[in-house]
Design an enzyme around this catalytic site. Structure first.
Site, mmCIF file in Angstrom:
data_model
loop_
_atom_site.group_PDB
_atom_site.id
_atom_site.type_symbol
_atom_site.label_atom_id
_atom_site.label_comp_id
_atom_site.label_asym_id
_atom_site.label_seq_id
_atom_site.Cartn_x
_atom_site.Cartn_y
_atom_site.Cartn_z
ATOM 1 N N GLY A 193 0.911 -1.164 -0.149
ATOM 2 C CA GLY A 193 -0.059 -0.050 0.181
ATOM 3 C C GLY A 193 0.987 1.313 -0.081
ATOM 4 N NE ARG A 230 5.322 -3.518 -4.576
ATOM 5 C CZ ARG A 230 4.060 -3.608 -4.336
ATOM 6 N NH1 ARG A 230 3.537 -3.433 -3.238
ATOM 7 N NH2 ARG A 230 3.243 -3.830 -5.255
ATOM 8 C CG ASP A 280 0.148 2.375 -5.920
ATOM 9 O OD1 ASP A 280 -1.128 1.716 -5.829
ATOM 10 O OD2 ASP A 280 0.996 1.993 -4.955
HETATM 11 O O1 MRU Z 1 0.525 -3.914 -4.438
HETATM 12 P P1 MRU Z 1 -0.112 -3.187 -3.535
HETATM 13 O O2 MRU Z 1 -1.076 -4.015 -2.649
HETATM 14 O O3 MRU Z 1 0.944 -2.355 -2.624
HETATM 15 O O4 MRU Z 1 -1.036 -2.147 -4.218
HETATM 16 C C1 MRU Z 1 -1.779 -1.372 -3.365
HETATM 17 C C2 MRU Z 1 -2.500 -0.368 -4.066
HETATM 18 O O5 MRU Z 1 -2.861 -0.641 -5.271
HETATM 19 C C3 MRU Z 1 -3.510 0.736 -3.428
HETATM 20 O O6 MRU Z 1 -4.698 1.014 -3.858
HETATM 21 C C4 MRU Z 1 -2.640 2.082 -3.214
HETATM 22 O O7 MRU Z 1 -1.476 1.773 -2.781
HETATM 23 C C5 MRU Z 1 -3.269 2.751 -2.299
HETATM 24 S S1 MRU Z 1 -3.203 2.098 -0.702
HETATM 25 C C6 MRU Z 1 -3.786 3.456 0.329
#
Ligand code: MRU
Length: 341
Positions: free
Chosen positions: A46, A86, A232
């Site tokens: 996240g 990431r 993101d």
């Molecule tokens: O791969 P992840 O689980 O890190 O992806 C998370 C998302 O796509 C969320 O929608 C984004 O990070 C916003 S979290 C408040």
């Protein structure tokens, strides 16, 4: 309030999200490399939570430099290492940059770990405050008895606490406005089915999990009033990256004239990018698609393509809910204007 990551005495404590919902396993991390590994393997995930974990990781670097290195040297190495974990969530680079400014402003080396820790805690607290504010602003946009569709996990687990899109759900529930949350299971890592469901169950918020592409029928039957998504990385014109599958939901929402709101703090906006063009999309291991959680779904020898995110054009977004206010089109004008205030 669930806090998926926090600082305790001289180390980072983190809830291992790869084990949820089967097990609540808390990890104590004492080296920045362990934090980097936790981000890479999605033990913490996240966008905002990644940034917060990385900030605490830099504190660990300054606290425990390797023999022959100064805290500042270890910090630089950690900054580079954490930055390679990431690529898509800009909150990571935003937090690394903010911590670097603290390093630059610190003349007395012995004070560095303490100064960095204060800044990391500030980043964490500011994120929670932003989420609570977005919760209020977002809940105001929703009609009474609203049925929400959401993707991935944007809750407390994905942030410092409370959540972004799921934070709006929480606040709307507390205000008695919410009827139902439809949770896309979110293949292949199942952040919806595992994590969002875990959070909603704990709070007694009514929800149903859907196989991702059941959402089409939900729209056709008019059983969804609003889509709430996180992000993101958001470019200046409103184009944004979010969990793979988001673009399809935005198209469906437009087709069925359902409002599509993106809930994200200012740390998710990348004002250096004029459009989606420069947003890097992380590709994750094939294993996540072929053998999720060790279960051999596909025949031996099958290959997979596993982009973790997709790109949605700003023109499909009804509004962005940020802690600075609700931003409406034309985004190329209103986004820079909001953040230059
Ligand atoms: O791969 P992840 O689980 O890190 O992806 C998370 C998302 O796509 C969320 O929608 C984004 O990070 C916003 S979290 C408040």
């Amino acid at each position: 309030m669930i806090r998926p990551v926090f600082w305790e005495e001289d180390h980072v404590v983190l809830l291992d999200q790869t084990r949820l919902p089967w097990e609540e396993r808390w990890l104590c991390l004492r080296r920045w490399e362990e934090v980097a590994e936790a981000i890479r393997t999605m033990k913490v995930r996240g966008a905002p939570a990644i940034g917060i974990a990385a900030a605490y990781g830099l504190v660990l670097a300054a606290l425990r430099p390797k023999p022959g290195r100064t805290p500042a040297e270890e910090f630089q190495e950690a900054r580079e290492g954490l930055g390679k974990t990431r690529p898509t969530a800009v909150n990571l680079f935003w937090a690394l940059e903010r911590m670097s400014r603290t390093l630059q402003g610190c003349d007395i080396e012995e004070e560095l770990p303490e100064r960095l820790l204060s800044e990391a805690k500030r980043i964490h607290e500011e994120d929670i405050a932003a989420n609570l504010r977005m919760g209020e602003l977002g809940a105001e946009l929703l009609p009474e008895g609203v049925r929400v569709l959401t993707i991935c996990n944007t809750g407390a687990l994905a942030t410092g606490g409370h959540g972004t899109a799921l934070g709006v759900v929480r606040t709307a529930w507390a205000k008695g406005k919410l009827r139902m949350v439809y949770v896309c299971e979110t293949r292949p890592v199942l952040q919806g089915a595992r994590l969002t469901a875990w959070e909603l169950l704990r709070e007694g918020i009514p929800f149903k999990i859907l196989a991702d592409f059941a959402s089409g029928l939900l729209f056709r039957r008019r059983e969804v009033d609003v889509v709430l998504s996180g992000a993101d990385r958001i470019a200046r014109n409103g184009d944004f990256a979010n969990k793979v599958g988001t673009y399809v939901l935005a198209l469906l929402a437009q087709r069925h004239r359902v409002p599509f709101y993106v809930v994200a703090p200012s740390s998710t906006f990348d004002l250096g990018l004029s459009s989606e063009e420069g947003i890097p999309i992380e590709e994750r291991p094939e294993e996540e698609v072929l053998r999720p959680y060790g279960f051999p779904l596909a025949p031996e020898g099958a290959r997979a393509w596993n982009p973790a995110f997709d790109l949605t054009p700003g023109e499909l977004v009804t509004a962005f809910v940020t802690e600075k206010g609700v931003i409406r089109p034309p985004y190329a004008h209103t986004i820079p204007e909001t953040f230059s205030r």
